[in-house]
Design a protein around this motif. Sequence first.
Motif, PDB file in Angstrom:
ATOM      1  N   TYR A 150       0.819  -1.222   0.000  1.00 48.10           N
ATOM      2  CA  TYR A 150       0.000   0.000   0.000  1.00 48.10           C
ATOM      3  C   TYR A 150       0.848   1.265   0.000  1.00 48.10           C
ATOM      4  O   TYR A 150       0.424   2.300  -0.516  1.00 48.10           O
ATOM      5  N   THR A 182       0.400   3.934  -2.972  1.00 43.40           N
ATOM      6  CA  THR A 182       0.204   5.334  -2.593  1.00 43.40           C
ATOM      7  C   THR A 182       1.190   6.218  -3.338  1.00 43.40           C
ATOM      8  O   THR A 182       0.838   7.294  -3.839  1.00 43.40           O
ATOM      9  N   GLN A 183       2.426   5.762  -3.432  1.00 42.67           N
ATOM     10  CA  GLN A 183       3.443   6.521  -4.164  1.00 42.67           C
ATOM     11  C   GLN A 183       3.061   6.651  -5.645  1.00 42.67           C
ATOM     12  O   GLN A 183       3.234   7.720  -6.247  1.00 42.67           O
ATOM     13  N   VAL A 239       7.509   8.814  -0.595  1.00 40.93           N
ATOM     14  CA  VAL A 239       6.786   8.732   0.675  1.00 40.93           C
ATOM     15  C   VAL A 239       7.788   8.729   1.816  1.00 40.93           C
ATOM     16  O   VAL A 239       8.799   8.029   1.773  1.00 40.93           O
ATOM     17  N   MET A 270       3.709  10.184   5.924  1.00 39.00           N
ATOM     18  CA  MET A 270       2.752   9.108   6.169  1.00 39.00           C
ATOM     19  C   MET A 270       2.909   8.572   7.587  1.00 39.00           C
ATOM     20  O   MET A 270       4.030   8.331   8.056  1.00 39.00           O
ATOM     21  N   MET A 311      -0.576  12.121   5.613  1.00 38.04           N
ATOM     22  CA  MET A 311      -1.524  11.030   5.460  1.00 38.04           C
ATOM     23  C   MET A 311      -1.376  10.045   6.600  1.00 38.04           C
ATOM     24  O   MET A 311      -0.297   9.931   7.200  1.00 38.04           O
ATOM     25  N   LEU A 342      -8.541   6.143   6.465  1.00 36.36           N
ATOM     26  CA  LEU A 342      -7.553   6.934   5.738  1.00 36.36           C
ATOM     27  C   LEU A 342      -7.741   8.401   6.078  1.00 36.36           C
ATOM     28  O   LEU A 342      -8.849   8.928   5.993  1.00 36.36           O
ATOM     29  N   LEU A 364      -6.424   6.512  -5.645  1.00 36.18           N
ATOM     30  CA  LEU A 364      -5.828   5.534  -4.739  1.00 36.18           C
ATOM     31  C   LEU A 364      -6.670   4.268  -4.691  1.00 36.18           C
ATOM     32  O   LEU A 364      -6.140   3.145  -4.734  1.00 36.18           O
TER      33      LEU A 364
END
Length: 220
Positions: free
Chosen positions: A54, A58-59, A85, A143, A169, A185, A206
Amino acid sequence: MTYKIQDTSQWLRAEHFKFYQDFTHPWYNICSNIDVTGLYHYCKQHGHRFFHAYLYLTQQALNQFEPMAYRIVEDEVRIYSPMCVSVALLANDDTVRFCDLPYASIFKQFTQSATKTEIRIKNSPFIVEQFIGQEIRQDTIHMTVLPWVDFTSMTHARDTKHPDSIPKMALGKLTQNGDRMRMPLSIEVHHGMMDGLHVGQFINILQVLFNQPSLLDLNN
């Protein structure tokens, strides 16, 4: 770090940027849930680390959605590329370390690099002086992972005395409801850079990537 400068005279958000620029607290937070059913089971079946999966996706989402790359630096609006990230990790002594994970277009390369970086960072002491006077890395998002908490709201620590437009995030506890699996999230952004519409668009990107876990083995 590579970037281009946004010409604010031609930018549709120019007036919004000016409006929020002098706010003492220009950030806002949106919390939602993201479905990870397919991604979680795919990782179990193929022996991939779910955590790395994940983070990698996400990246990839960050690099597909330009507003997440907007940064305010020295009164300029810069657009950074590629995006990576930075994730907060727990070391063996249960204290936090900050881990920058370099960009990689292929998951195999990403997870190999992330594994080495995690080991190095977790075995390094946290020393405040390491951060004093250092330039803040802008080509990233911050993150946080909270696997113990099924949160419904979230705030992030910020130094309001210094300009900061880096999105924050957080992903929370993995929970199951029937045959579906989800994670809370949280996304916090600078309002001069993005509105709620843009956050919603990013979450959709995403989710689309999370729904295509076979991307992890593309080109591997």
